[in-house]
Design a protein around this motif. Structure first.
Motif, PDB file in Angstrom:
ATOM      1  N   PHE A  76       0.830  -1.208   0.000  1.00 51.57           N
ATOM      2  CA  PHE A  76       0.000   0.000   0.000  1.00 51.57           C
ATOM      3  C   PHE A  76       0.867   1.262   0.000  1.00 51.57           C
ATOM      4  N   GLU A  77       2.087   1.090  -0.407  1.00 51.54           N
ATOM      5  CA  GLU A  77       3.058   2.172  -0.310  1.00 51.54           C
ATOM      6  C   GLU A  77       2.675   3.383  -1.159  1.00 51.54           C
ATOM      7  N   ASN A  78       2.261   3.152  -2.406  1.00 52.74           N
ATOM      8  CA  ASN A  78       1.931   4.264  -3.309  1.00 52.74           C
ATOM      9  C   ASN A  78       0.667   5.002  -2.884  1.00 52.74           C
ATOM     10  N   GLU A  79      -0.221   4.307  -2.155  1.00 55.34           N
ATOM     11  CA  GLU A  79      -1.476   4.917  -1.723  1.00 55.34           C
ATOM     12  C   GLU A  79      -1.417   5.419  -0.286  1.00 55.34           C
ATOM     13  N   TYR A  80      -0.257   5.325   0.353  1.00 55.84           N
ATOM     14  CA  TYR A  80      -0.159   5.652   1.771  1.00 55.84           C
ATOM     15  C   TYR A  80      -0.576   7.091   2.067  1.00 55.84           C
ATOM     16  N   TYR A  81      -0.313   8.002   1.135  1.00 55.08           N
ATOM     17  CA  TYR A  81      -0.626   9.421   1.369  1.00 55.08           C
ATOM     18  C   TYR A  81      -2.099   9.633   1.724  1.00 55.08           C
ATOM     19  N   ARG A  82      -2.969   8.695   1.334  1.00 61.33           N
ATOM     20  CA  ARG A  82      -4.395   8.849   1.638  1.00 61.33           C
ATOM     21  C   ARG A  82      -4.667   8.758   3.135  1.00 61.33           C
ATOM     22  N   PHE A  83      -3.784   8.100   3.870  1.00 59.89           N
ATOM     23  CA  PHE A  83      -3.940   8.059   5.318  1.00 59.89           C
ATOM     24  C   PHE A  83      -3.762   9.449   5.932  1.00 59.89           C
ATOM     25  N   ILE A  84      -2.991  10.300   5.280  1.00 56.74           N
ATOM     26  CA  ILE A  84      -2.758  11.636   5.816  1.00 56.74           C
ATOM     27  C   ILE A  84      -4.031  12.467   5.751  1.00 56.74           C
ATOM     28  N   TRP A  85      -4.917  12.158   4.803  1.00 59.36           N
ATOM     29  CA  TRP A  85      -6.175  12.896   4.684  1.00 59.36           C
ATOM     30  C   TRP A  85      -7.024  12.761   5.942  1.00 59.36           C
ATOM     31  N   ILE A  86      -6.933  11.626   6.622  1.00 51.98           N
ATOM     32  CA  ILE A  86      -7.840  11.375   7.744  1.00 51.98           C
ATOM     33  C   ILE A  86      -7.379  12.043   9.036  1.00 51.98           C
ATOM     34  N   LEU A  87      -6.199  12.667   9.033  1.00 54.95           N
ATOM     35  CA  LEU A  87      -5.795  13.460  10.191  1.00 54.95           C
ATOM     36  C   LEU A  87      -6.635  14.742  10.165  1.00 54.95           C
ATOM     37  N   PRO A  88      -7.463  15.018  11.185  1.00 58.63           N
ATOM     38  CA  PRO A  88      -8.444  16.112  11.117  1.00 58.63           C
ATOM     39  C   PRO A  88      -7.853  17.502  11.334  1.00 58.63           C
ATOM     40  N   VAL A  89      -6.833  17.841  10.567  1.00 61.25           N
ATOM     41  CA  VAL A  89      -6.163  19.123  10.744  1.00 61.25           C
ATOM     42  C   VAL A  89      -7.109  20.284  10.442  1.00 61.25           C
ATOM     43  N   ILE A  90      -7.729  20.274   9.256  1.00 60.08           N
ATOM     44  CA  ILE A  90      -8.563  21.408   8.845  1.00 60.08           C
ATOM     45  C   ILE A  90      -9.805  21.566   9.725  1.00 60.08           C
ATOM     46  N   PRO A  91     -10.616  20.508   9.941  1.00 60.89           N
ATOM     47  CA  PRO A  91     -11.779  20.697  10.822  1.00 60.89           C
ATOM     48  C   PRO A  91     -11.392  21.089  12.244  1.00 60.89           C
ATOM     49  N   ALA A  92     -10.261  20.580  12.721  1.00 58.23           N
ATOM     50  CA  ALA A  92      -9.849  20.884  14.093  1.00 58.23           C
ATOM     51  C   ALA A  92      -9.445  22.352  14.243  1.00 58.23           C
ATOM     52  N   ILE A  93      -8.641  22.880  13.335  1.00 57.38           N
ATOM     53  CA  ILE A  93      -8.226  24.280  13.491  1.00 57.38           C
ATOM     54  C   ILE A  93      -9.406  25.220  13.237  1.00 57.38           C
ATOM     55  N   ALA A  94     -10.373  24.794  12.414  1.00 58.45           N
ATOM     56  CA  ALA A  94     -11.593  25.587  12.248  1.00 58.45           C
ATOM     57  C   ALA A  94     -12.351  25.626  13.573  1.00 58.45           C
ATOM     58  N   TYR A  95     -12.439  24.469  14.222  1.00 55.50           N
ATOM     59  CA  TYR A  95     -13.111  24.376  15.526  1.00 55.50           C
ATOM     60  C   TYR A  95     -12.395  25.244  16.555  1.00 55.50           C
ATOM     61  N   TYR A  96     -11.070  25.141  16.606  1.00 56.93           N
ATOM     62  CA  TYR A  96     -10.306  25.920  17.580  1.00 56.93           C
ATOM     63  C   TYR A  96     -10.428  27.418  17.308  1.00 56.93           C
ATOM     64  N   GLY A  97     -10.474  27.793  16.023  1.00 59.84           N
ATOM     65  CA  GLY A  97     -10.623  29.206  15.681  1.00 59.84           C
ATOM     66  C   GLY A  97     -11.959  29.753  16.152  1.00 59.84           C
ATOM     67  N   VAL A  98     -13.023  28.991  15.920  1.00 63.91           N
ATOM     68  CA  VAL A  98     -14.362  29.410  16.362  1.00 63.91           C
ATOM     69  C   VAL A  98     -14.428  29.464  17.886  1.00 63.91           C
TER      70      VAL A  98
END
Length: 286
Positions: A76-98
């Motif tokens: 799954f080496e070539n597709e591994y980058y898709r696991f990075i999508w599931i780290l909730p960086v964007i929704p979390a910083i939106a939540y923290y900003g609000v």
């Protein structure tokens, strides 16, 4: 990810993927700050979900040891980058900003906090022109070129059986978006075959000797690379793949080649010619 392998990097593979994926963005830093604040001052269960979720990810799919000895075995080496999508960086910083803005009671302080938060997002983010080249607003609500919609309507009007699912060859400018817009048309050219022919390594391993790939390559050589050395292979590829229609950008040399090799022009738009592969019909009559 392209250019990054577990065999070469070993335990450093996850770090390299994260660095390549996020580039110059500082949003992961904001995310980490938010997690730290949650650990220290967070009282709401809604905010603590980010802690548990992130901890689980770093114990599993972001764990260098797990990745080296499990992900590598799963190929799954070539597709591994898709696991990075599931780290909730964007929704979390939106939540923290609000949450930060909501912590102020006076309106003028809330306004100042909004400006401050937006300023931080802009400064620590990545300008759009650094991510997307030749950016243009979507032409319609389907987020596809207007001409694709027009082409699909024409193809439907040329089908003798409205319930049929004909195979269509689209050139590189439309092939990937066509499958997102109209599922009734089956694509002769697979996405992975197209990017593999272009030299990409993210398409995974391909058996270049397989009949399926040889047929697709014979078509790609003509419509995307204007290589006209093997017309018989091209005709055979269209026939054996059961292709009904061909759609390509206007090109006089390509147009002449297609007309000589079993394709009949049936319509055109501002930028594209649309053909029916009549060679297939002749072969069936035989």
């Amino acid at each position: 990810m392209a250019g990054v392998t577990i065999e070469e990097l070993g335990l450093k593979f996850v770090k390299a993927c994260m660095k390549l994926y996020w580039g110059s963005w500082w949003y992961p830093f904001l995310f980490a700050v938010g997690l730290l604040c949650t650990l220290i001052w967070g009282r709401k269960k809604s905010s603590r979900i980010f802690i548990g979720y992130t901890a689980f990810l770093f114990l599993t799919v972001y764990n260098p040891i797990v990745v080296k000895y499990v992900i590598a075995r799963l190929d799954f080496e070539n597709e591994y980058y898709r696991f990075i999508w599931i780290l909730p960086v964007i929704p979390a910083i939106a939540y923290y900003g609000v949450t930060f803005v909501s912590s102020f009671h006076k309106k003028w302080l809330k306004g100042a906090a909004v400006v401050a938060v937006l300023g931080v997002f802009v400064v620590l983010g990545n300008p759009l022109n650094g991510v997307v080249k030749n950016f243009a607003l979507a032409e319609n609500i389907y987020k596809v070129p207007d001409e694709l919609i027009q082409i699909c309507e024409i193809l439907h009007s040329k089908m003798s059986n409205p319930d049929a699912r004909p195979r269509v060859v689209f050139d590189a400018s439309l092939n990937n978006v066509a499958r997102q817009y109209d599922a009734q048309f089956r694509l002769t050219i697979d996405r992975n075959a197209s990017i593999y022919r272009a030299g990409s390594t993210v398409a995974g391993e391909f058996n270049e000797k397989s009949r399926r790939y040889k047929r697709q390559k014979a078509i790609l050589d003509v419509i995307d690379y204007q290589i006209y050395d093997h017309p018989k292979k091209f005709r055979n590829a269209l026939r054996k793949s059961n292709t009904k229609f061909v759609v390509v950008k206007k090109n006089d040399e390509l147009h002449a080649f297609l007309l000589k090799n079993g394709c009949k022009q049936i319509a055109e738009t501002e930028s594209y010619y649309i053909y029916r592969y009549v060679g297939l019909e002749k072969d069936k009559k035989k």
